[in-house]
Design an enzyme around this catalytic site. Structure first.
Site: not given
Ligand code: ZN
Length: 184
Positions: A142, A51, A96-97, A138-139, A46
Site C-alpha cells: 500500500h 487508506q 482489503c478494507l 500487503h501493507e 492491517g
C-alpha cells in the site's frame, strides 16, 4: 475514538508512494491512534496510512483476532523497508478494507525481514513468517501504491473489473465509514 473514512479502490492516494516520516509529533501520534480505531471498527488486521488519506509511511498491524495469533500485540511500522524476502512462496486468500467484498489468492514470499521504526522512532528489525509476513507485505505494498489485485493474473483481474468499478463508484455497500469519491 476517532474513525477516519477509509479510502477506496480508485482514490488517487492509494497509487501514491508514501512520504518518509521525519519526526514524532502529536499529528503522527493521533494518526496512529485513529488508524487503530479505524482498523478495529472495520474488523481489519492491517491498515496503511494512505487508506485513511494520509501520505505518511506508516502502517499498523494486529493479527490477534486470528485464532492462532491471539497473543499478538498490536504493532506500528514507521518508514518500513523489506530488506529480505524468502525464495519460498506461498498462496493465501487476501482481502482489503479499501477493496471491500473482493478476495483473491495472492502468492508472496513466505518470510520477510523488515526494518522499520517503532512508535518511539527506534529502529527495529523483525523477521516474520506466515500470516504476519503476509500482512506486512500487503501493507508495505500500500505504501508503494500497490493493491493486492495488482499481483494476480490478468485473467483474474479481468474477472474482478466489474466489482472494482462498483467500489470506485461507491456502489458497493460498506459497513464502515469510507471516503467520498474524488476527495483523495
Ligand atoms: Zn489493503
Amino acid at each position: 475514538m476517532s474513525l477516519l473514512p477509509v479510502t477506496l479502490y480508485g482514490d488517487k492516494i492509494l497509487r501514491h508512494k508514501a512520504k518518509k516520516v521525519e519526526k514524532l509529533d502529536i499529528e503522527l501520534i493521533t494518526l496512529i491512534k485513529n488508524m487503530f480505531d479505524t482498523m478495529y471498527n472495520a474488523d481489519g488486521i492491517g491498515l496503511a496510512a494512505n487508506q485513511v488519506g494520509s501520505p505518511k509511511s506508516v502502517f499498523v498491524v494486529d493479527i490477534s483476532p486470528v485464532k492462532e495469533y491471539s497473543k499478538f500485540e498490536p504493532m506500528v511500522f514507521i518508514n518500513p523497508l523489506i530488506i529480505e524476502s524468502s525464495e519460498e512462496t506461498i498462496g493465501y486468500e487476501e482481502g482489503c478494507l479499501s477493496i471491500p467484498d473482493v478476495r483473491a489468492e495472492v502468492i508472496r514470499p513466505k518470510r520477510v525481514k523488515v526494518k522499520f521504526l517503532s512508535s518511539d522512532l527506534k529502529e527495529q528489525i523483525l523477521e516474520a513468517d506466515d500470516l504476519l509476513a503476509r500482512v506486512i507485505q500487503h501493507e508495505y505494498d500500500h505504501l508503494q501504491g500497490i493493491y493486492f489485485t495488482d499481483k494476480i493474473s490478468e485473467e483474474e483481474q479481468k474477472k474482478l473489473k466489474k466489482d472494482l468499478n462498483k467500489i470506485k463508484n461507491r456502489k458497493t455497500k460498506v459497513d464502515y465509514p469510507v471516503s467520498e469519491k474524488g476527495i483523495y
